[in-house]
Each structure stands twice: as structure tokens, then as C-alpha cells.
Scaffold this active site. Structure first.
Site, mmCIF file in Angstrom:
data_model
loop_
_atom_site.group_PDB
_atom_site.id
_atom_site.type_symbol
_atom_site.label_atom_id
_atom_site.label_comp_id
_atom_site.label_asym_id
_atom_site.label_seq_id
_atom_site.Cartn_x
_atom_site.Cartn_y
_atom_site.Cartn_z
ATOM 1 N N LYS A 12 0.840 -1.207 0.000
ATOM 2 C CA LYS A 12 0.000 0.000 0.000
ATOM 3 C C LYS A 12 0.870 1.251 0.000
ATOM 4 O O LYS A 12 2.036 1.223 0.415
ATOM 5 C CB LYS A 12 -0.944 0.034 1.210
ATOM 6 C CG LYS A 12 -0.258 0.127 2.592
ATOM 7 C CD LYS A 12 -0.001 1.525 3.104
ATOM 8 C CE LYS A 12 0.713 1.505 4.463
ATOM 9 N NZ LYS A 12 1.458 2.669 4.832
ATOM 10 N N ASP A 138 -2.457 -2.470 10.515
ATOM 11 C CA ASP A 138 -2.703 -2.345 9.066
ATOM 12 C C ASP A 138 -3.225 -3.637 8.433
ATOM 13 O O ASP A 138 -3.558 -3.649 7.250
ATOM 14 C CB ASP A 138 -1.394 -1.973 8.340
ATOM 15 C CG ASP A 138 -1.045 -0.505 8.501
ATOM 16 O OD1 ASP A 138 -1.928 0.284 8.886
ATOM 17 O OD2 ASP A 138 0.124 -0.152 8.237
HETATM 18 P P1 ATP Z 1 4.243 -0.058 7.751
HETATM 19 O O1 ATP Z 1 3.938 0.548 6.419
HETATM 20 O O2 ATP Z 1 3.055 -0.772 8.355
HETATM 21 O O3 ATP Z 1 4.944 0.869 8.685
HETATM 22 P P2 ATP Z 1 6.700 -1.203 7.018
HETATM 23 O O4 ATP Z 1 6.742 -1.220 5.535
HETATM 24 O O5 ATP Z 1 7.360 -0.052 7.674
HETATM 25 O O6 ATP Z 1 5.215 -1.300 7.483
HETATM 26 P P3 ATP Z 1 7.394 -3.993 7.162
HETATM 27 O O7 ATP Z 1 8.135 -4.183 5.878
HETATM 28 O O8 ATP Z 1 6.027 -4.522 7.219
HETATM 29 O O9 ATP Z 1 7.401 -2.454 7.600
HETATM 30 O O10 ATP Z 1 8.269 -4.662 8.323
HETATM 31 C C1 ATP Z 1 8.872 -4.006 9.385
HETATM 32 C C2 ATP Z 1 9.615 -5.041 10.250
HETATM 33 O O11 ATP Z 1 8.742 -6.129 10.562
HETATM 34 C C3 ATP Z 1 10.810 -5.637 9.559
HETATM 35 O O12 ATP Z 1 11.969 -4.989 9.964
HETATM 36 C C4 ATP Z 1 10.800 -7.109 9.925
HETATM 37 O O13 ATP Z 1 11.775 -7.439 10.879
HETATM 38 C C5 ATP Z 1 9.429 -7.373 10.545
HETATM 39 N N1 ATP Z 1 8.631 -8.340 9.742
HETATM 40 C C6 ATP Z 1 7.858 -9.294 10.258
HETATM 41 N N2 ATP Z 1 7.251 -9.997 9.291
HETATM 42 C C7 ATP Z 1 7.641 -9.471 8.129
HETATM 43 C C8 ATP Z 1 7.349 -9.780 6.758
HETATM 44 N N3 ATP Z 1 6.540 -10.788 6.434
HETATM 45 N N4 ATP Z 1 7.889 -8.994 5.807
HETATM 46 C C9 ATP Z 1 8.678 -7.962 6.153
HETATM 47 N N5 ATP Z 1 9.022 -7.657 7.410
HETATM 48 C C10 ATP Z 1 8.518 -8.400 8.396
#
Ligand code: ATP
Length: 296
Positions: A12, A138
Site C-alpha cells: 500500500k 494495518d
Molecule cells: P508499515 O507501512 O506498516 O509501517 P513497514 O513497511 O514499515 O510497514 P514492514 O516491511 O512490514 O514495515 O516490516 C517491518 C519489520 O517487521 C521488519 O523490519 C521485519 O523485521 C518485521 N517483519 C515481520 N514480518 C515481516 C514480513 N513478512 N515482511 C517484512 N518484514 C517483516
């Protein structure tokens, strides 16, 4: 019952993101416009004889235990429905990690969806969303997909008219920004009113189906924290606009930046410019995912 299922977990972006206040429990109350895009991770779920959940991924630094949201999603449904079989989850990451694109939540939502299908559990999307919020604010949105208003801590959702067709350029600079750091350094109460995006005005632009108006009204209050600290974010935004973007914004808590383009070739030129200037290596051309067209 199926032995194997393949899924796509869609990322997203936030067309708008405002933080209204910090709650007593430390969570922030938000008002966001969420938009699913066609950038996705791939997942394969496979039933196995040996019990337990195994997670395999192409990124060696990601957790493969209960800290991975795919594990949490599978465990939640396995426990609730007393599913004894084992499950192997193969996750191929393409969505930038820790980048403001809800990659982990999208993976968790896809696993909820997939396990529900594999075992004919008969849960409705709303019932999957109720379970998803237990392991991520989310996740309910990632089950729902499309264009939506998210309020509360992100779990109160209302579908919005679909985003008009366009090309979206996504660029993730090579810096790491912690979501926690960004929220802790956001002084929402001290911001001037004009530093808050007008999310209602964006909704009005969506209702009118006016892409240009929407792009001109986009805003993310979290940029007040990240842009002064990481000039590369402003540089990418500027490059996108110079190359013809109708608007450009940081997604979530960053550092990913996206730009909205009418023309795919202009977006391609912007992508080349960003790479050659060394602003970002992870650059993707995508489109908005429209829930009314079809489920991926
Ligand atoms: P948001 O937009 O909700 O802030 P994000 O893009 O910042 O999400 P994610 O990529 O979802 O962050 O992941 C953040 C942390 O969550 C990573 O550093 C990782 O250690 C942990 N994590 C747990 N499961 C997953 C997964 N399936 N894919 C990616 N990261 C994951």
C-alpha cells in the site's frame, strides 16, 4: 481442502496521512487514505505431514519465527481451528522492508486469506479482518484492499471511490527509518494547522474522480519529521515533480517516496533520472489496484 495455494500480498501507499493525537496507551490516532498498489510479495502455502509452521524467505535477515507476521497469521488460525497439519510458508519478498508500504501486514493478511481458503474455514473478509487486527493495525486494511479511509489506529475502515487510473512511481532510498522513531519525534500538538494535510479535501477529489486535484492535495504529516533529517526524501520528490509527476509524497513513516503520473513514459523517465542520480536503487513502476476490477 487444498494442499497448496499461491498468493500475492499487495503493498500500500498513503495518499494522505494525518496524526490526530497520541492516546494514553501510546498508540496514535490517525486519519489516512490507503491505496493498494500492484507491487507485491509472493507466497506459497503448503500442507505438510510434520506438524508446526516453517517459514522460508529469500531475505536472510527477516525473522522466520513467530516474529514474522506470516507465522503469526498462520498460528492464529491453526490454534483457533485446531488444525493439526504442518504448514510451510514460502515468502518471496519484493515489497521494500520497513519502508512504509505495509509489506509485513500484507503478507500476514494474505496468509489469513490463504489458510481460510485451504481449509475451507468459511470466514468472511470481516471475520478475517477482526482476527488480523490482533497482530497488526494495518492487517485489516490489507485484507480489504483498494482505496479506503483508515481511522482509529488504522483499523477503522471505510471504502472510498477508487483512485483514477494512473502510473505510480515508487522509490525507496537506501536509508532506514524506524516507524517508532518517526512517531516519537512527531510533535502533533505543536504543528501549525497548515502542516496537517486536509484528508477530507482528498476524499472530495476522489469522489470527483479528479486525479490532478487529488495529487495536489496529498499530504503526509510524518514528513515534518523525516524530510529535515533525510534530504534524499525531498530530492526524490523534487525529481519526480520535475519529470512530470502531478504530485509526490512519502508513504507511511517512510522512507519510500511515490509520485503520481498520468503518462507511463514520463514515470519511466523519472525512474531513470532517480537511478542515475543515485537517489534510490529500489525503484518500481506500478498502478493502483482497484478492488472492483478483480482480486489478485
Ligand atoms: P508499515 O507501512 O506498516 O509501517 P513497514 O513497511 O514499515 O510497514 P514492514 O516491511 O512490514 O514495515 O516490516 C517491518 C519489520 O517487521 C521488519 O523490519 C521485519 O523485521 C518485521 N517483519 C515481520 N514480518 C515481516 C514480513 N513478512 N515482511 C517484512 N518484514 C517483516
Amino acid at each position: 481442502m487444498r494442499d497448496k495455494i499461491q498468493l500475492r500480498a499487495l503493498a500500500k501507499i498513503n495518499l494522505g496521512l494525518d496524526v490526530l493525537r497520541r492516546r494514553e496507551d501510546g498508540y496514535h490516532e490517525v486519519k489516512m487514505i490507503m491505496q493498494t498498489v500492484t507491487l507485491h510479495d509472493e507466497l506459497e502455502l503448503k500442507r505438510t505431514k510434520e506438524p508446526g509452521i516453517r517459514v522460508e524467505t529469500n531475505l536472510p535477515y527477516l525473522p522466520t519465527n513467530e516474529n514474522n507476521l506470516v507465522y503469526k497469521a498462520a498460528k492464529l488460525l491453526k490454534d483457533e481451528f485446531d488444525i493439526r497439519d504442518g504448514l510451510t510458508i514460502r515468502l518471496t519478498k519484493r515489497i521494500p522492508v520497513a519502508a512504509g508500504m505495509a509489506g509485513g501486514s500484507a503478507d500476514g493478511a494474505a496468509v489469513l486469506w490463504g489458510v481460510n481458503q485451504m481449509y475451507d474455514l468459511g470466514l468472511t473478509p470481516e471475520e478475517l479482518m477482526e482476527r488480523g487486527v490482533r497482530f497488526g493495525a494495518d492487517v485489516p486494511y490489507c485484507v480489504m484492499r483498494g482505496t479506503a479511509l483508515a481511522e482509529g489506529i488504522g483499523e477503522k475502515l471505510k471504502p472510498l471511490p477508487s483512485m483514477p487510473r494512473c502510473t505510480i512511481l515508487i522509490a525507496k532510498p537506501g536509508i532506514n527509518v524506524s516507524t517508532r522513531f518517526v512517531y516519537e519525534n512527531l510533535h502533533a500538538n505543536e504543528l501549525r494547522p497548515e502542516q496537517h494535510p486536509d484528508v477530507d479535501a482528498m476524499i472530495e477529489a476522489l469522489e470527483r474522480g479528479d486525479l490532478q486535484l487529488l495529487a495536489s492535495r496529498m499530504g503526509n504529516v510524518l514528513e515534518t519529521v523525516t524530510e529535515p533529517l533525510y534530504p534524499v526524501i525531498s530530492s526524490i520528490k523534487q525529481c519526480m515533480v520535475e519529470k512530470g509527476a502531478l504530485g509526490s509524497l512519502m508513504s507511511g513513516s517512510g522512507p519510500t517516496v511515490f509520485g503520481i503520473f498520468r503518462s507511463r513514459s514520463a514515470a519511466r523517465d523519472a525512474s531513470a533520472a532517480i537511478r542515475s542520480a543515485g537517489l534510490a536503487k529500489q525503484v518500481y513502476l506500478v498502478t493502483p489496484y482497484n478492488i472492483n476490477r478483480q482480486r489478485a
